[in-house]
Scaffold this active site. Structure first.
Site, short mmCIF file in Angstrom:
data_model
loop_
_atom_site.label_atom_id
_atom_site.label_comp_id
_atom_site.label_asym_id
_atom_site.label_seq_id
_atom_site.Cartn_x
_atom_site.Cartn_y
_atom_site.Cartn_z
N GLY A 276 7.45 3.02 -0.26
CA GLY A 276 6.64 1.99 -0.92
C GLY A 276 7.12 1.70 -2.32
N GLY B 125 8.31 7.19 -2.65
CA GLY B 125 9.00 7.01 -1.38
C GLY B 125 9.34 5.58 -1.05
N TYR C 3 -0.34 11.88 15.35
CA TYR C 3 0.44 10.98 14.49
C TYR C 3 1.10 9.87 15.30
CZ TYR C 3 4.07 9.47 11.21
OH TYR C 3 4.89 8.73 10.40
N THR D 103 0.85 -1.19 0.00
CA THR D 103 0.00 0.00 0.00
C THR D 103 0.88 1.24 0.00
OG1 THR D 103 -0.16 0.13 2.43
CG2 THR D 103 -1.78 -1.24 1.28
N GLY D 104 0.41 2.28 -0.66
CA GLY D 104 1.22 3.49 -0.76
C GLY D 104 2.49 3.23 -1.55
N GLY D 105 2.35 2.58 -2.70
CA GLY D 105 3.52 2.15 -3.45
C GLY D 105 3.91 3.03 -4.62
N THR D 106 3.35 4.24 -4.69
CA THR D 106 3.62 5.09 -5.85
C THR D 106 4.83 5.99 -5.68
OG1 THR D 106 2.11 6.82 -5.06
CG2 THR D 106 1.19 5.11 -6.52
#
Length: 251
Positions: free
Chosen positions: A19, A17, A150, A12-15
């Site tokens: 990921g 940074g 956070y 997840t969040g692989g687009t």
């Protein structure tokens, strides 16, 4: 040596940074990778850069309706996930007096609910011998102003490592976490900070780091590869700190 040959990973969040770097590392080691991102444009761009062993799904980690569709969307590409890296997330930083309910809900929906229900939805697709990796942060051990929401959300994710590990032992599925320090990513972009504030924060933080630099996303990716591979076959229920020694040297 291809450490993930014939394996399929879901990130997840692989687009961008950490990921994206992890997707690259996994593919370089023989895996097929499915990534998620919130935007069709960024997902398509990342898949194009990753190449033929990557596919993308548009999915927002902070939207439960998206998460509850993950299993059906994954099944369009595969019926088996061997590695799950729950990486998507960002922070909202504000003082106690100024935090809004909207900010609170956004962070907890994404990091706490998003992590829990992503694992819930993907777990039925994971065979024995699989690996789950959660993304936490070193900041839970260091009291910092304006980070209460956070770090509280990430503390919940830290708790999931232990409880998920206890529950997944009978399934022969390993659960571990990576606790990154300051890494070169776009995490600040979603905080509401201006470009000047972001640059000022980076300039202020860098001299305080033991190695006087932010970590590279590739350094997290190599850690994820280790935890995902058979090299870590007897590592279960731990949180691996990758912060350049900051949490151990900060006074």
């Amino acid at each position: 040596m291809e450490k993930l040959k014939n394996k399929t990973a879901f990130i997840t969040g692989g687009t961008n940074g950490m990921g994206f770097a992890t997707a690259q590392e996994f593919i370089n080691n023989g895996a097929k990778v499915i990534i998620t991102g919130r935007s069709e444009r960024t997902v398509n761009k990342a898949v194009e850069e990753l190449g033929k062993n990557a596919v993308g799904i548009v999915s927002n980690a902070g939207e439960l309706s998206d998460i509850f569709e993950l299993q059906n969307l994954i099944k369009k590409h595969t019926n088996t996930i061997d590695v799950l890296f729950v990486n998507a997330g960002y922070g909202k930083f504000n003082s106690i007096e100024n935090v809004t309910i909207e900010e609170f809900n956004e962070v907890f929906d994404m990091l706490v609910k998003g992590t829990f229900f992503t694992v819930q939805q993907v777990l039925p697709l994971m065979p024995q011998g699989s690996s789950i990796i959660l993304n936490t942060t070193f900041l839970t051990d260091i009291g910092q102003p304006n980070m209460s929401i956070y770090t509280a959300a990430k503390a919940a994710v830290q708790s999931f490592i232990k409880t998920f590990a206890a529950e997944c032992t009978s399934k022969n599925i390993r659960v571990n976490g990576i606790s990154p320090g300051y890494i070169k990513t776009n995490i600040f972009n979603n905080t509401g900070m201006s470009t000047e504030q972001i640059e000022g924060t980076i300039d202020a933080v860098t001299p305080t780091l033991p190695f006087k630099r932010f970590g590279e996303p590739s350094e997290i990716a190599k850690t994820a590869l280790f935890l995902a591979s058979d090299d870590a076959s007897y590592i279960h229920g731990i949180e691996l700190r990758v912060d350049g020694g900051l949490s151990k040297t900060k006074s």
